[in-house]
Design a protein around this motif. Sequence first.
Motif, short mmCIF file in Angstrom:
data_model
loop_
_atom_site.label_atom_id
_atom_site.label_comp_id
_atom_site.label_asym_id
_atom_site.label_seq_id
_atom_site.Cartn_x
_atom_site.Cartn_y
_atom_site.Cartn_z
N ASP A 34 0.84 -1.20 0.00
CA ASP A 34 0.00 0.00 0.00
C ASP A 34 0.88 1.25 0.00
O ASP A 34 2.10 1.16 -0.12
N ARG A 35 0.28 2.40 0.16
CA ARG A 35 1.05 3.65 0.06
C ARG A 35 2.02 3.84 1.22
O ARG A 35 2.95 4.63 1.13
N ARG A 36 1.82 3.11 2.32
CA ARG A 36 2.73 3.18 3.46
C ARG A 36 3.81 2.10 3.41
O ARG A 36 4.49 1.86 4.39
N LEU A 37 3.91 1.41 2.24
CA LEU A 37 4.86 0.32 1.99
C LEU A 37 4.62 -0.89 2.88
O LEU A 37 5.51 -1.70 3.10
N LYS A 38 3.40 -1.04 3.38
CA LYS A 38 3.02 -2.22 4.16
C LYS A 38 2.60 -3.32 3.18
O LYS A 38 1.76 -3.08 2.30
N GLU A 69 -8.32 2.88 -3.17
CA GLU A 69 -6.95 3.07 -2.70
C GLU A 69 -5.94 2.61 -3.75
O GLU A 69 -6.20 1.66 -4.48
#
Length: 74
Positions: A34-38, A69
């Motif tokens: 995802d955008r948080r690199l999770k 997303e």
Amino acid sequence: MRLIGRSVSVCGNRLLILRCDAAQLPRLYGEAVDRRLKPVGKVVDIFGNISSPYAVVLCYNDCPVQAGEKIFAK
């Protein structure tokens, strides 16, 4: 980090459907984040029309992604 696409819907608990860009298709079995690199899961299928393809991501756990997303390839 490359954009795979935007999430369209979640099927069941672990399948995430993404609308992809036809010019930048993701690699099969590549990791999706995802955008948080999770880490979200792995790309397991690409289907649909050549001009507007879709990708299926098999999430590692229950899918935490909301519709709309952005999902990226690591």
